[in-house]
Design a protein around this motif. Structure first.
Motif, short mmCIF file in Angstrom:
data_model
loop_
_atom_site.label_atom_id
_atom_site.label_comp_id
_atom_site.label_asym_id
_atom_site.label_seq_id
_atom_site.Cartn_x
_atom_site.Cartn_y
_atom_site.Cartn_z
N SER A 11 0.85 -1.18 0.00
CA SER A 11 0.00 0.00 0.00
C SER A 11 0.89 1.23 0.00
O SER A 11 1.91 1.26 0.67
N LYS A 45 -9.37 -6.97 3.21
CA LYS A 45 -9.66 -7.44 1.86
C LYS A 45 -9.74 -6.32 0.83
O LYS A 45 -9.79 -6.59 -0.37
N ALA A 46 -9.77 -5.08 1.30
CA ALA A 46 -9.94 -3.94 0.38
C ALA A 46 -8.76 -3.84 -0.59
O ALA A 46 -7.61 -3.99 -0.19
N ARG A 47 -9.08 -3.58 -1.83
CA ARG A 47 -8.05 -3.42 -2.85
C ARG A 47 -7.17 -2.21 -2.54
O ARG A 47 -5.96 -2.27 -2.68
N SER A 48 -7.81 -1.10 -2.13
CA SER A 48 -7.06 0.11 -1.77
C SER A 48 -7.26 0.39 -0.29
O SER A 48 -8.35 0.77 0.14
N LYS A 49 -6.21 0.18 0.48
CA LYS A 49 -6.30 0.42 1.93
C LYS A 49 -6.51 1.91 2.22
O LYS A 49 -7.27 2.27 3.11
#
Length: 69
Positions: free
Chosen positions: A7, A47-51
């Motif tokens: 990230s 699980k979020a693609r973009s933290k």
């Protein structure tokens, strides 16, 4: 529970389920504790693609926080 992740914003995080504290360690080195974060929110964060987007849209507006370092 904790995790390292790729990230541009978040270096890693640690979740303390007994106190519902989510500790975020940012790439800058800043450390923040977010309070009363439920386990399901932490799971979605993991699980979020973009933290960074998840933090800005879901966590920061809804949970009290404190910079601890």
């Amino acid at each position: 529970m904790g995790s390292n992740m790729p990230s541009s914003v978040v270096n890693h995080y640690i979740y303390f389920p007994e106190t519902e504290v989510l500790r975020i360690i940012y790439q800058s080195g800043a450390v923040y504790d977010y309070f009363k974060v439920s386990p399901d929110v932490v799971e979605k964060f993991g699980k979020a693609r973009s933290k960074g987007t998840f933090l800005n849209k879901v966590i920061k507006p809804k949970f009290k926080y404190l910079r601890i370092s």
